[in-house]
Scaffold this active site. Structure first.
Site, mmCIF file in Angstrom:
data_model
loop_
_atom_site.group_PDB
_atom_site.id
_atom_site.type_symbol
_atom_site.label_atom_id
_atom_site.label_comp_id
_atom_site.label_asym_id
_atom_site.label_seq_id
_atom_site.Cartn_x
_atom_site.Cartn_y
_atom_site.Cartn_z
ATOM 1 N N CYS A 113 -47.386 -73.933 -3.869
ATOM 2 C CA CYS A 113 -47.696 -75.361 -3.788
ATOM 3 C C CYS A 113 -48.988 -75.675 -4.550
ATOM 4 C CB CYS A 113 -47.823 -75.767 -2.319
ATOM 5 S SG CYS A 113 -49.162 -74.910 -1.467
ATOM 6 N N CYS B 132 -43.983 -77.075 15.854
ATOM 7 C CA CYS B 132 -45.187 -77.761 15.392
ATOM 8 C C CYS B 132 -44.970 -78.271 13.974
ATOM 9 C CB CYS B 132 -46.375 -76.807 15.430
ATOM 10 S SG CYS B 132 -47.926 -77.545 14.860
ATOM 11 N N CYS C 91 -49.204 -68.638 15.107
ATOM 12 C CA CYS C 91 -48.542 -69.931 14.908
ATOM 13 C C CYS C 91 -48.151 -70.531 16.255
ATOM 14 C CB CYS C 91 -47.311 -69.764 14.024
ATOM 15 S SG CYS C 91 -46.398 -71.285 13.736
ATOM 16 N N ASP D 246 -28.916 -69.335 7.944
ATOM 17 C CA ASP D 246 -29.787 -68.684 8.918
ATOM 18 C C ASP D 246 -29.439 -67.199 9.058
ATOM 19 O OD1 ASP D 246 -31.784 -68.318 10.754
ATOM 20 O OD2 ASP D 246 -30.622 -69.067 12.446
#
Length: 267
Positions: A147, A199, A172, A93
Site C-alpha cells: 500500500c 475489528c 490483533c 476460504d
C-alpha cells in the site's frame, strides 16, 4: 468469461497461470493437471450504517459469505465448464491456493500493512474466490505491491498489532474478540477498544478505503444487521444464527463482549 462474471455482479477478476508456489494445501488440489487460476473479488460493504453502539465488523453484519459462495459456485462452475469444455473447480476460504496472493498477482489490489488486500474499486471490503482449471492462460501476473504506507493503520491499531513488517495475529483484537476464553487483561483490551466481534479500525482509517463502493450484490446489501442488540442475538434460532459469520462461535462469545460493552457504557 466477462459476461458470465458480470451477470453475477462480479467485475473484479483476473486469470493467472497456475504456480506451485501459490499452493498452501496440496490435499485440496484437483487430481487433473491445473494450468490456470481465475481469482475474483466479492464486495460485501453495505450502505446501511450501524444504529447500535456495538463494535461488530462489517463482514459479520451481513450474511456469511460461505453461503453466498456455495450458491455462486453451483451456477458459476457449470457455466464456465460448459463454455470452455473443461472442468472448473471453485474454492473460497478453504482453498488449495493462497487466495490473497493470487488476487495480488492478478492485479486486483495491493496488500496493506494490515495484511488485507485493498482493491481500487471496493477497497478492502471484499471476499476472495478462485476457480482452478486446466485451461492455459496468458501470463498477465504482476509484481505484488504494498500500500502507500501512510502509517495510519499502524497508528490507530488499538492492539499495536500492525507494524512495518506486517501484523502480529496474537495482538490483533479482532482475533481476541472471537476467543472462547479471555484473560481479564484481554477482555479489558477488547472492551476498551469498543470491539464486540472483529475489528474494522484499520480499514476505516485507511485512505485507500475512502471511496470504496458499496456492494451491488443483494445477498449482502439486503441482509445487513444494522441494529444489533443482545436481545436480538438471543432471540435468533439456530438456523438464523448460523447464517452469520459470528456463528462459528456459540452465542455466548458475542454476548459476552456485548454485555461487557454495556457495562462500560453504563459507567
Amino acid at each position: 468469461m466477462k459476461n458470465i462474471f458480470e451477470s453475477k455482479n462480479i467485475t473484479e477478476y483476473a486469470i493467472i497461470p497456475f504456480d506451485e508456489k501459490l499452493v498452501i494445501n496440496p490435499r485440496l488440489m484437483p487430481e487433473e493437471e491445473i494450468n490456470s487460476i481465475i481469482v475474483f473479488l466479492v464486495p460485501y460493504k453495505s450502505a446501511d450504517q450501524p444504529k447500535d453502539n456495538y463494535g461488530i465488523s462489517a463482514y459479520a453484519r451481513v450474511k456469511d459469505y460461505h453461503g453466498y459462495m456455495r450458491s455462486l459456485f453451483s451456477g458459476l462452475v457449470p457455466e464456465l465448464s460448459n463454455k470452455f469444455g473443461v472442468n472448473f473447480y471453485g474454492f473460497a476460504d478453504h482453498s488449495p491456493v493462497n487466495e490473497k496472493l493470487c488476487a495480488a498477482y492478478g492485479g486486483l489490489g495491493v496488500i496493506g500493512r494490515n495484511s488485507l488486500l485493498i482493491n481500487k474499486k471496493y477497497g478492502s471490503y471484499v471476499f476472495i474466490g478462485v476457480c482452478l482449471s486446466p485451461l492455459k492462460a496468458v501470463n498477465t501476473s504482476q509484481e505484488i505491491t504494498a500500500c502507500i504506507n501512510c502509517g495510519k493503520c499502524i497508528l490507530h491499531c488499538p492492539g499495536n498489532a500492525i507494524t512495518e513488517k506486517g501484523i502480529d495475529a496474537e495482538k490483533c483484537l479482532s482475533g481476541l474478540s472471537q476467543k472462547k476464553r479471555l484473560t481479564e487483561e484481554e477482555q479489558k483490551a477488547v472492551t476498551d477498544a469498543g470491539i464486540c466481534w472483529g475489528c474494522d479500525i484499520c480499514q476505516n482509517v485507511c485512505p485507500l478505503n475512502e471511496k470504496a463502493l458499496y456492494s451491488p450484490i443483494d445477498y449482502f446489501t439486503d441482509t445487513c444487521l444494522d441494529n444489533v442488540s443482545p436481545e436480538l442475538i438471543e432471540s435468533m434460532d439456530d438456523e438464523e444464527y448460523s447464517k452469520y459469520a459470528f456463528s462459528w462461535r456459540k452465542k455466548e462469545v458475542l454476548l459476552r463482549n456485548m454485555h461487557s460493552a454495556d457495562r462500560k457504557n453504563r459507567k
